[in-house]
Design a protein around this motif. Structure first.
Motif, PDB file in Angstrom:
ATOM      1  N   TRP A   9      -1.896  39.408  74.048  1.00 48.51           N
ATOM      2  CA  TRP A   9      -0.884  38.830  74.932  1.00 48.51           C
ATOM      3  C   TRP A   9       0.012  39.907  75.514  1.00 48.51           C
ATOM      4  O   TRP A   9       0.214  40.966  74.908  1.00 48.51           O
ATOM      5  N   LYS A  10       0.582  39.597  76.680  1.00 45.98           N
ATOM      6  CA  LYS A  10       1.479  40.536  77.355  1.00 45.98           C
ATOM      7  C   LYS A  10       2.589  39.759  78.039  1.00 45.98           C
ATOM      8  O   LYS A  10       2.341  38.694  78.618  1.00 45.98           O
ATOM      9  N   ALA A  48       5.213  53.183  70.885  1.00 43.17           N
ATOM     10  CA  ALA A  48       6.011  53.632  72.018  1.00 43.17           C
ATOM     11  C   ALA A  48       5.588  52.964  73.320  1.00 43.17           C
ATOM     12  O   ALA A  48       6.362  52.898  74.276  1.00 43.17           O
ATOM     13  N   ASN A  49       4.365  52.455  73.355  1.00 40.14           N
ATOM     14  CA  ASN A  49       3.852  51.792  74.554  1.00 40.14           C
ATOM     15  C   ASN A  49       4.169  50.293  74.589  1.00 40.14           C
ATOM     16  O   ASN A  49       3.681  49.567  75.457  1.00 40.14           O
ATOM     17  N   GLY A  50       4.999  49.828  73.652  1.00 36.82           N
ATOM     18  CA  GLY A  50       5.360  48.415  73.619  1.00 36.82           C
ATOM     19  C   GLY A  50       4.341  47.525  72.941  1.00 36.82           C
ATOM     20  O   GLY A  50       4.469  46.292  72.966  1.00 36.82           O
ATOM     21  N   MET A  51       3.334  48.119  72.302  1.00 35.40           N
ATOM     22  CA  MET A  51       2.321  47.338  71.595  1.00 35.40           C
ATOM     23  C   MET A  51       2.805  47.028  70.181  1.00 35.40           C
ATOM     24  O   MET A  51       3.078  47.944  69.396  1.00 35.40           O
ATOM     25  N   VAL A  52       2.920  45.745  69.859  1.00 33.20           N
ATOM     26  CA  VAL A  52       3.376  45.322  68.540  1.00 33.20           C
ATOM     27  C   VAL A  52       2.186  45.310  67.585  1.00 33.20           C
ATOM     28  O   VAL A  52       1.194  44.612  67.820  1.00 33.20           O
ATOM     29  N   ALA A  53       2.290  46.083  66.533  1.00 35.83           N
ATOM     30  CA  ALA A  53       1.215  46.150  65.543  1.00 35.83           C
ATOM     31  C   ALA A  53       1.354  45.046  64.501  1.00 35.83           C
ATOM     32  O   ALA A  53       0.353  44.461  64.068  1.00 35.83           O
ATOM     33  N   GLN A  54       2.596  44.777  64.090  1.00 40.42           N
ATOM     34  CA  GLN A  54       2.840  43.744  63.081  1.00 40.42           C
ATOM     35  C   GLN A  54       4.124  42.991  63.410  1.00 40.42           C
ATOM     36  O   GLN A  54       5.062  43.574  63.961  1.00 40.42           O
ATOM     37  N   ILE A  55       4.155  41.717  63.041  1.00 45.23           N
ATOM     38  CA  ILE A  55       5.376  40.917  63.147  1.00 45.23           C
ATOM     39  C   ILE A  55       5.310  39.821  62.100  1.00 45.23           C
ATOM     40  O   ILE A  55       4.255  39.232  61.850  1.00 45.23           O
ATOM     41  N   PHE A  69       0.967  42.281  72.553  1.00 45.85           N
ATOM     42  CA  PHE A  69       0.445  41.960  71.230  1.00 45.85           C
ATOM     43  C   PHE A  69      -1.071  42.048  71.291  1.00 45.85           C
ATOM     44  O   PHE A  69      -1.697  41.418  72.147  1.00 45.85           O
ATOM     45  N   GLY A  70      -1.667  42.817  70.393  1.00 44.07           N
ATOM     46  CA  GLY A  70      -3.122  42.910  70.342  1.00 44.07           C
ATOM     47  C   GLY A  70      -3.663  42.291  69.072  1.00 44.07           C
ATOM     48  O   GLY A  70      -3.051  42.389  68.005  1.00 44.07           O
ATOM     49  N   ASN A  71      -4.801  41.615  69.201  1.00 46.63           N
ATOM     50  CA  ASN A  71      -5.547  41.120  68.035  1.00 46.63           C
ATOM     51  C   ASN A  71      -4.740  40.203  67.121  1.00 46.63           C
ATOM     52  O   ASN A  71      -4.708  40.382  65.903  1.00 46.63           O
TER      53      ASN A  71
END
Length: 272
Positions: A141-142, A209-216, A240-242
């Motif tokens: 998602w973006k 740094a690229n705004g990609m959330v790894a965990q939440i 958000f990836g995967n």
């Protein structure tokens, strides 16, 4: 042609083949070698258990494997597979796995894993033929968020503090976003604890740094949307990836906030 492991190759050599193999892929891949060095490190790549098909000295196809435990089993995770266009139709991926599996078993690997874009029917056919089965769906998602610093407090912490507080849930994340990956990539990822203005802990997120959330994660599900909104204090443009499809609470919050679905993948497993 001959199959060898990739231990003698530089990352630059591997990336040159990778980018050529994915030149007409569903998504544009980063070109910088430094990106792939960081990604391979986080993915726990072992080049001695990663394999290439060589035509003379030319790398024409490859499987790059990360080795680590997943759900209690030593796992070979396929962090990238590619074949140069001129060499397709020769069952190179099948041959690479046929070569790799006995060596995996010798090292104690119990299963193989990979991720594949759902629309990539050619790759799905190959992986199913080899023996992989779909284990779950992953979504990406973006979107954009508006910061409201009057509501949330963000505290930058090491990811180890998240582990020490018992906030990490392994089943919520894909291979590249597991705790093991975050711990290896803290040079380019930052973790924040999210609290209300009274200091009540709501959850945490880890972001690149690229705004990609790894965990939440939210301590209580009812506060998940608040944790998502707090990310704006660090990055208004968020990806958000995967996200596993079963995280419907998170997916619903993203949809309500106007996020768009960018790509969907299948996670696949092959038990040895």
């Amino acid at each position: 042609m001959i199959i060898r492991n990739l231990a003698a190759l530089s990352t630059a050599d591997i990336v040159e083949c990778l980018l050529s193999a994915f030149s007409n892929y569903f998504v544009q891949l980063p070109q910088e070698v430094s990106y792939w060095e960081d990604r391979f490190t986080a993915a726990r790549v072992d080049l001695s258990l990663s394999f290439g098909m060589f035509d003379g000295d030319k790398l024409v196809g490859f499987i790059i494997n990360g080795i680590d435990h997943h759900n209690g089993k030593l796992t070979a995770f396929n962090s990238g597979t590619g074949v140069l266009p001129a060499y397709r139709g020769k069952a190179i991926v099948d041959q690479l796995y046929e070569h790799a599996v006995p060596l995996f078993e010798k090292r104690g690997v119990e299963k193989c894993m990979l991720e594949v874009i759902q629309e990539n029917e050619r790759a799905l056919k190959v992986y199913k033929r080899i023996g992989f089965n779909i284990s779950r769906s992953l979504t990406a998602w973006k979107g954009n968020l508006v910061s409201d610093s009057s509501v949330y407090q963000l505290k930058k912490v090491s990811f180890q503090e998240v582990l020490d507080k018992g906030l990490y849930r392994a089943g919520l994340y894909s291979w590249d976003n597991m705790a093991e990956a975050v711990l290896l990539s803290e040079d380019n990822k930052t973790t924040y604890l999210v609290s209300d203005k009274k200091g009540g802990l709501k959850g945490y997120f880890t972001i690149g740094a690229n705004g990609m959330v790894a965990q939440i994660f939210a301590v209580e599900k009812k506060h998940l949307s608040e944790v998502v909104k707090s990310i704006a204090g660090v990055s208004p443009e968020v990806r958000f990836g995967n996200i596993p499809l079963e995280r419907q609470d998170l997916i619903g919050d993203l949809q309500n906030l106007g996020f768009g679905n960018t790509v969907n993948q299948y996670e696949m497993e092959y038990h040895l």
